[in-house]
Enzyme design. Structure first.
Site, PDB file in Angstrom:
ATOM      1  N   TYR A   1     -80.893  54.214  18.721  1.00 43.43           N
ATOM      2  CA  TYR A   1     -81.462  52.867  19.249  1.00 43.43           C
ATOM      3  C   TYR A   1     -81.188  52.670  20.945  1.00 43.43           C
ATOM      4  O   TYR A   1     -81.370  52.808  21.954  1.00 43.43           O
ATOM      5  CB  TYR A   1     -82.037  51.845  18.562  1.00 43.43           C
ATOM      6  CG  TYR A   1     -82.792  50.491  19.726  1.00 43.43           C
ATOM      7  CD1 TYR A   1     -83.811  50.850  20.014  1.00 43.43           C
ATOM      8  CD2 TYR A   1     -82.319  49.667  19.902  1.00 43.43           C
ATOM      9  CE1 TYR A   1     -84.895  50.259  19.766  1.00 43.43           C
ATOM     10  CE2 TYR A   1     -83.202  48.583  20.721  1.00 43.43           C
ATOM     11  CZ  TYR A   1     -84.661  49.159  20.326  1.00 43.43           C
ATOM     12  OH  TYR A   1     -85.656  48.264  20.991  1.00 43.43           O
TER      13      TYR A   1
ATOM     14  N   ILE B   1     -94.953  42.600  21.137  1.00 40.86           N
ATOM     15  CA  ILE B   1     -94.975  42.911  23.162  1.00 40.86           C
ATOM     16  C   ILE B   1     -95.911  43.470  23.875  1.00 40.86           C
ATOM     17  O   ILE B   1     -96.463  42.611  24.418  1.00 40.86           O
ATOM     18  CB  ILE B   1     -93.477  42.969  22.989  1.00 40.86           C
ATOM     19  CG1 ILE B   1     -92.343  42.169  23.289  1.00 40.86           C
ATOM     20  CG2 ILE B   1     -93.004  42.962  25.116  1.00 40.86           C
ATOM     21  CD1 ILE B   1     -90.852  42.702  23.063  1.00 40.86           C
TER      22      ILE B   1
ATOM     23  N   VAL C   1     -96.981  59.095  23.601  1.00 35.92           N
ATOM     24  CA  VAL C   1     -96.663  59.219  24.748  1.00 35.92           C
ATOM     25  C   VAL C   1     -94.998  60.640  24.660  1.00 35.92           C
ATOM     26  O   VAL C   1     -94.466  60.352  25.484  1.00 35.92           O
ATOM     27  CB  VAL C   1     -95.691  57.756  25.182  1.00 35.92           C
ATOM     28  CG1 VAL C   1     -96.985  56.797  24.950  1.00 35.92           C
ATOM     29  CG2 VAL C   1     -94.474  57.169  23.598  1.00 35.92           C
TER      30      VAL C   1
ATOM     31  N   LYS D   1     -82.048  53.669  25.061  1.00 36.79           N
ATOM     32  CA  LYS D   1     -82.001  52.654  25.386  1.00 36.79           C
ATOM     33  C   LYS D   1     -81.431  51.957  26.973  1.00 36.79           C
ATOM     34  O   LYS D   1     -82.088  51.856  28.209  1.00 36.79           O
ATOM     35  CB  LYS D   1     -82.493  51.294  25.011  1.00 36.79           C
ATOM     36  CG  LYS D   1     -83.863  50.847  23.923  1.00 36.79           C
ATOM     37  CD  LYS D   1     -84.824  50.767  24.796  1.00 36.79           C
ATOM     38  CE  LYS D   1     -86.165  50.738  23.914  1.00 36.79           C
ATOM     39  NZ  LYS D   1     -87.482  50.308  24.643  1.00 36.79           N
TER      40      LYS D   1
HETATM   41  N1  LIG Z   1     -89.394  42.889  19.263  1.00 32.74           N
HETATM   42  C1  LIG Z   1     -87.885  42.655  20.360  1.00 32.74           C
HETATM   43  O1  LIG Z   1     -86.456  42.090  19.309  1.00 32.74           O
HETATM   44  C2  LIG Z   1     -87.304  43.856  21.268  1.00 32.74           C
HETATM   45  C3  LIG Z   1     -86.550  43.611  21.651  1.00 32.74           C
HETATM   46  C4  LIG Z   1     -85.733  43.934  22.829  1.00 32.74           C
HETATM   47  C5  LIG Z   1     -86.879  45.292  23.746  1.00 32.74           C
HETATM   48  N2  LIG Z   1     -87.501  45.605  22.844  1.00 32.74           N
HETATM   49  C6  LIG Z   1     -88.343  46.190  22.737  1.00 32.74           C
HETATM   50  O2  LIG Z   1     -89.925  46.430  23.198  1.00 32.74           O
HETATM   51  C7  LIG Z   1     -90.673  47.332  22.854  1.00 32.74           C
HETATM   52  C8  LIG Z   1     -92.304  46.798  22.153  1.00 32.74           C
HETATM   53  O3  LIG Z   1     -91.781  46.721  21.152  1.00 32.74           O
HETATM   54  P1  LIG Z   1     -91.802  45.582  20.045  1.00 32.74           P
HETATM   55  O4  LIG Z   1     -91.315  44.909  19.422  1.00 32.74           O
HETATM   56  O5  LIG Z   1     -93.493  44.708  20.643  1.00 32.74           O
HETATM   57  O6  LIG Z   1     -92.459  47.281  18.614  1.00 32.74           O
HETATM   58  P2  LIG Z   1     -93.662  47.307  17.713  1.00 32.74           P
HETATM   59  O7  LIG Z   1     -93.047  47.859  17.084  1.00 32.74           O
HETATM   60  O8  LIG Z   1     -93.628  45.878  17.303  1.00 32.74           O
HETATM   61  O9  LIG Z   1     -94.795  47.601  18.458  1.00 32.74           O
HETATM   62  C9  LIG Z   1     -94.768  48.655  19.246  1.00 32.74           C
HETATM   63  C10 LIG Z   1     -95.774  49.724  19.386  1.00 32.74           C
HETATM   64  O10 LIG Z   1     -95.474  51.337  19.692  1.00 32.74           O
HETATM   65  C11 LIG Z   1     -96.186  52.575  19.107  1.00 32.74           C
HETATM   66  N3  LIG Z   1     -95.718  53.261  19.537  1.00 32.74           N
HETATM   67  C12 LIG Z   1     -94.893  54.035  18.827  1.00 32.74           C
HETATM   68  N4  LIG Z   1     -94.499  54.908  19.407  1.00 32.74           N
HETATM   69  C13 LIG Z   1     -95.508  55.718  19.722  1.00 32.74           C
HETATM   70  C14 LIG Z   1     -95.865  57.398  20.636  1.00 32.74           C
HETATM   71  N5  LIG Z   1     -94.911  57.883  19.835  1.00 32.74           N
HETATM   72  N6  LIG Z   1     -96.407  56.944  21.634  1.00 32.74           N
HETATM   73  C15 LIG Z   1     -97.395  55.677  21.426  1.00 32.74           C
HETATM   74  N7  LIG Z   1     -97.327  54.385  20.835  1.00 32.74           N
HETATM   75  C16 LIG Z   1     -95.861  54.848  20.370  1.00 32.74           C
HETATM   76  C17 LIG Z   1     -96.841  51.608  18.286  1.00 32.74           C
HETATM   77  O11 LIG Z   1     -97.550  52.356  17.436  1.00 32.74           O
HETATM   78  C18 LIG Z   1     -96.491  50.033  17.866  1.00 32.74           C
HETATM   79  O12 LIG Z   1     -97.390  49.438  18.726  1.00 32.74           O
HETATM   80  C19 LIG Z   1     -89.664  48.213  22.465  1.00 32.74           C
HETATM   81  O13 LIG Z   1     -89.908  49.175  23.660  1.00 32.74           O
HETATM   82  C20 LIG Z   1     -89.218  47.807  22.131  1.00 32.74           C
HETATM   83  O14 LIG Z   1     -87.885  48.781  22.070  1.00 32.74           O
HETATM   84  C21 LIG Z   1     -88.269  45.000  21.417  1.00 32.74           C
END
Ligand SMILES: NC(=O)c1ccc[n+]([C@@H]2O[C@H](COP(=O)([O-])OP(=O)(O)OC[C@H]3O[C@@H](n4cnc5c(N)ncnc54)[C@H](O)[C@@H]3O)[C@@H](O)[C@H]2O)c1
Length: 258
Positions: free
Chosen positions: A147, A15, A58, A151
Site C-alpha cells: 500500500y 470517502i 480503474v 501511494k
Molecule cells: N479511510 C482512510 O483512513 C484512508 C486514509 C488514507 C487514504 N485513504 C485513501 O482514500 C481512498 C478512499 O478510501 P476509503 O477509505 O473510502 O476506501 P473504501 O474501501 O471505503 O472505498 C474504496 C472504493 O473504491 C472502490 N474500488 C476498489 N477497486 C476499484 C477499482 N479497481 N475500480 C473502481 N473502483 C474501485 C471500492 O469498490 C470502494 O467503493 C483510497 O484511495 C484510500 O487508499 C483512505
C-alpha cells in the site's frame, strides 16, 4: 449551458461517496465511478440528478476509456480516489497482493488521469486532477509495504503529471489523508482501544472525517487553487509532523528538571 463534469472514482462508499456529495453540492455534474456498480447506483440515487453512476474498473484501460467516452465534455475535475489495501509483511506478502495494490492504486490513477488529460488537451480546456494518496505514501507503516509503495508512487506520479501537463492548463495535486474515520479504516477504528490510541497520536487530538478530505479536494480542484500544482497536501491533523513526538530528551534538556 455546458455541463461541468467531475469524475470521482471509488464513489460507491467511504470517502468517495462523501466526495461525490460535496462535488454535487458545489455544482458539478458528478460521474461517479466504482467497481461495485450496485453501490455506486445507490449513492447516485441518494444524490439525485446531478450524479451519473457507472460501473468502472480503474485498473482496466478499456473500462476507463469507455466510461470517459460517455461524458458530454472533458471533465473539469477528476478525483482518483478508488483504492484498496493489501496488508502483510513483505517477507510473506503474496505477489498477487502486491500487484493488486499497485494495479488499482497506482496504475488505476495513471489510466484515469491520462484518459481525462487527453480529453482536456483534445478539447483545448484545462482542468484539475486530484489524486488521493495517503500518509502511508509519505512514511512507512508496519505491514503496509504494498500500500505504502503504491501511494508513494501516487505522490511522485502527481508531480510528474503536473510537470508534463501544466502547459495545457491542467493542474495535478495529491491529497494524503491521515487517520480517517471512514471507509477502509472503519474496522480498525471500531475497536475502542485502537481508536483512543490512534486519536491520541494526532496533534489535533481526533481522527479525520471524510468531510475533512472532501473540503481539501474541492479546494485543490477550485479556482482558489489556480496557482497550485504538483503538491501533496496532507489532511492528517498534523500526525506526519509528529515524528519526534514523545521523544525522550534526557534530564539535561528537560525544562521541568530545573
Ligand atoms: N479511510 C482512510 O483512513 C484512508 C486514509 C488514507 C487514504 N485513504 C485513501 O482514500 C481512498 C478512499 O478510501 P476509503 O477509505 O473510502 O476506501 P473504501 O474501501 O471505503 O472505498 C474504496 C472504493 O473504491 C472502490 N474500488 C476498489 N477497486 C476499484 C477499482 N479497481 N475500480 C473502481 N473502483 C474501485 C471500492 O469498490 C470502494 O467503493 C483510497 O484511495 C484510500 O487508499 C483512505
Amino acid at each position: 449551458m455546458t455541463t461541468t463534469w467531475a469524475v470521482i472514482t471509488g464513489a460507491g462508499r467511504g470517502i468517495g461517496a462523501v466526495l461525490a456529495r460535496h462535488a454535487a453540492k458545489e455544482g458539478y455534474r458528478v460521474a461517479a465511478w466504482d467497481l461495485d456498480g450496485e453501490a455506486v447506483h445507490a449513492v447516485a440515487a441518494e444524490i439525485g440528478e446531478a450524479c451519473v453512476p457507472m460501473a468502472v474498473d480503474v485498473a482496466d484501460e478499456s473500462s476507463v476509456r469507455s466510461a470517459m467516452a460517455e461524458l458530454s465534455a472533458a471533465p473539469s475535475l477528476v478525483v482518483n480516489n478508488a483504492g484498496i489495501v493489501r496488508f502483510g509483511p513483505l517477507l510473506e506478502l503474496a505477489a498477487a497482493d502486491w500487484r493488486a495494490a499497485l494495479d488499482v492504486n497506482l496504475t488505476g490513477t495513471f489510466l484515469v488521469a491520462r484518459v481525462a488529460a487527453a480529453r482536456m488537451v483534445a478539447e483545448g480546456v484545462g482542468g484539475a486532477i486530484v489524486n488521493i494518496a495517503s500518509i502511508n505514501g509519505l512514511a512507512a507503516a508496519p505491514g503496509a509495504g504494498a500500500y505504502t509503495s503504491s501511494k508513494a508512487g501516487v505522490v511522485k506520479l502527481s508531480e510528474h503529471m503536473a510537470l508534463e501537463w501544466g502547459a495545457h492548463g491542467i493542474r495535478v495535486n495529491a491529497v494524503a489523508p491521515g487517520l480517517i474515520d471512514a471507509g477502509m479504516s472503519e474496522p480498525i477504528n471500531a475497536d475502542p482501544a485502537a481508536r483512543k490510541a490512534r486519536s491520541g497520536r494526532v496533534p489535533l487530538g481526533r481522527l479525520g472525517t471524510a468531510d475533512d478530505v472532501a473540503e481539501a479536494v474541492l479546494f485543490l480542484g477550485s479556482e482558489k487553487a489556480a496557482y497550485i500544482t504538483g503538491q501533496t497536501l496532507a489532511v492528517d491533523g498534523g500526525i506526519t509532523r509528529g515524528a519526534l513526538n514523545a521523544m525522550p530528551r534526557g534530564a539535561a534538556t528537560d525544562p521541568s528538571a530545573d
